[in-house]
Design a protein around this motif. Sequence first.
Motif, PDB file in Angstrom:
ATOM      1  N   ARG A  23       0.858  -1.107   0.033  1.00 52.01           N
ATOM      2  CA  ARG A  23      -0.075   0.019   0.126  1.00 52.01           C
ATOM      3  C   ARG A  23       1.003   1.232  -0.151  1.00 52.01           C
ATOM      4  O   ARG A  23       1.789   1.425   0.620  1.00 52.01           O
ATOM      5  N   VAL A  24       0.296   2.188  -0.600  1.00 53.36           N
ATOM      6  CA  VAL A  24       1.121   3.537  -0.604  1.00 53.36           C
ATOM      7  C   VAL A  24       0.179   4.618  -0.807  1.00 53.36           C
ATOM      8  O   VAL A  24      -0.783   4.601  -1.493  1.00 53.36           O
ATOM      9  N   ARG A  25       0.509   5.709   0.187  1.00 48.19           N
ATOM     10  CA  ARG A  25      -0.336   6.704   0.339  1.00 48.19           C
ATOM     11  C   ARG A  25       0.210   7.811   0.006  1.00 48.19           C
ATOM     12  O   ARG A  25       1.591   8.055   0.076  1.00 48.19           O
ATOM     13  N   TYR A  26      -0.218   8.943  -0.633  1.00 43.90           N
ATOM     14  CA  TYR A  26       0.150  10.422  -0.947  1.00 43.90           C
ATOM     15  C   TYR A  26      -0.916  11.293   0.075  1.00 43.90           C
ATOM     16  O   TYR A  26      -2.011  11.648  -0.539  1.00 43.90           O
ATOM     17  N   LEU A  33      -4.732  10.185   0.075  1.00 43.72           N
ATOM     18  CA  LEU A  33      -5.220   9.382  -1.170  1.00 43.72           C
ATOM     19  C   LEU A  33      -4.362   8.136  -1.090  1.00 43.72           C
ATOM     20  O   LEU A  33      -3.127   8.249  -0.852  1.00 43.72           O
ATOM     21  N   GLU A  34      -4.914   7.020  -1.380  1.00 48.46           N
ATOM     22  CA  GLU A  34      -4.118   5.878  -1.463  1.00 48.46           C
ATOM     23  C   GLU A  34      -4.136   5.475  -2.843  1.00 48.46           C
ATOM     24  O   GLU A  34      -5.029   5.299  -3.603  1.00 48.46           O
ATOM     25  N   HIS A  44      -3.512  -0.366  -3.369  1.00 50.92           N
ATOM     26  CA  HIS A  44      -4.622  -0.919  -2.538  1.00 50.92           C
ATOM     27  C   HIS A  44      -4.060  -2.324  -1.932  1.00 50.92           C
ATOM     28  O   HIS A  44      -4.773  -3.219  -2.308  1.00 50.92           O
ATOM     29  N   GLY A  59      -1.739   3.763 -10.777  1.00 53.94           N
ATOM     30  CA  GLY A  59      -0.889   3.187 -10.051  1.00 53.94           C
ATOM     31  C   GLY A  59       0.485   2.426 -10.380  1.00 53.94           C
ATOM     32  O   GLY A  59       1.299   1.924  -9.780  1.00 53.94           O
ATOM     33  N   THR A 107       3.507   4.390  -9.521  1.00 53.32           N
ATOM     34  CA  THR A 107       3.600   4.193  -7.998  1.00 53.32           C
ATOM     35  C   THR A 107       4.232   2.876  -7.650  1.00 53.32           C
ATOM     36  O   THR A 107       5.146   2.882  -7.021  1.00 53.32           O
ATOM     37  N   SER A 124       2.910   2.330   3.107  1.00 53.23           N
ATOM     38  CA  SER A 124       2.356   2.641   4.259  1.00 53.23           C
ATOM     39  C   SER A 124       1.913   1.105   4.796  1.00 53.23           C
ATOM     40  O   SER A 124       1.583   1.409   6.144  1.00 53.23           O
ATOM     41  N   GLY A 165      -5.255   1.491  -8.680  1.00 56.77           N
ATOM     42  CA  GLY A 165      -4.307   1.043  -7.670  1.00 56.77           C
ATOM     43  C   GLY A 165      -4.419  -0.439  -7.239  1.00 56.77           C
ATOM     44  O   GLY A 165      -3.997  -0.904  -6.283  1.00 56.77           O
TER      45      GLY A 165
END
Length: 223
Positions: free
Chosen positions: A11-14, A17-18, A21, A42, A45, A57, A206
């Motif tokens: 999981r990556v968040r900015y 906002l994710e 997922h 995504g 990312t 994250s 994502g």
Amino acid sequence: MSVEIRLEAARVRYGPLEALHGIDLAVAGNRLTVLLGRNGSGRTTALRALAGTVPLSAGRVVWQGADVTRLPAYARARRGMCLIPDVRAVFTSLTVAENLELAAPDGDPAPALDAYPALRALLGRRAGTLSGGEQRMVAVSRALLAPARLLLLDEPGQGMSADVEARTHALLGELARSGRTVVVAEQSLAPGLAAAAQVVYELRRGAVAFGGEPAEWERTARP
């Protein structure tokens, strides 16, 4: 088929906002893998998560069996990873020759000039004065010259003519066949890239929407 690097429940968040997922994504060694997706899907990312330029994250990055989730990008580069981002991929204040010399372990740019003969006439030019397609040739040359075993490239054909883009995809396929692991993020699957790739992942919003061979993806993608 051995796995070179993988994302596990990543999981990556900015901010709020994710972007990813909880995706699982495995990159086979000595193969060319393509991450497909529209802007916002995504794919970039995911590539940056593999490279360590964006933090997770949640989840893990496992490279050659070792958890490298907390390993910074520069340390991954020292271990044999090379990222060619979609922007700011060249040293704009340096000449083309200087950019190539920095990328080559022995300072010899010959393999890049053989791959992209058009660069010979540009060696004395500052990279920041080049067109977008010319800058991409310089950027991709880093992958051709670097001793890294794992190459991550975001839209390598961006701004190139159709012929040069096809040549670039063929070169990346040759690198994979020679024993290096190549991951390419693109918005669409060009014919040359489909011919060179062994595995395709499609990301949507994502999440991984598809994972399999290029021919299978092309069948499922047809209306």
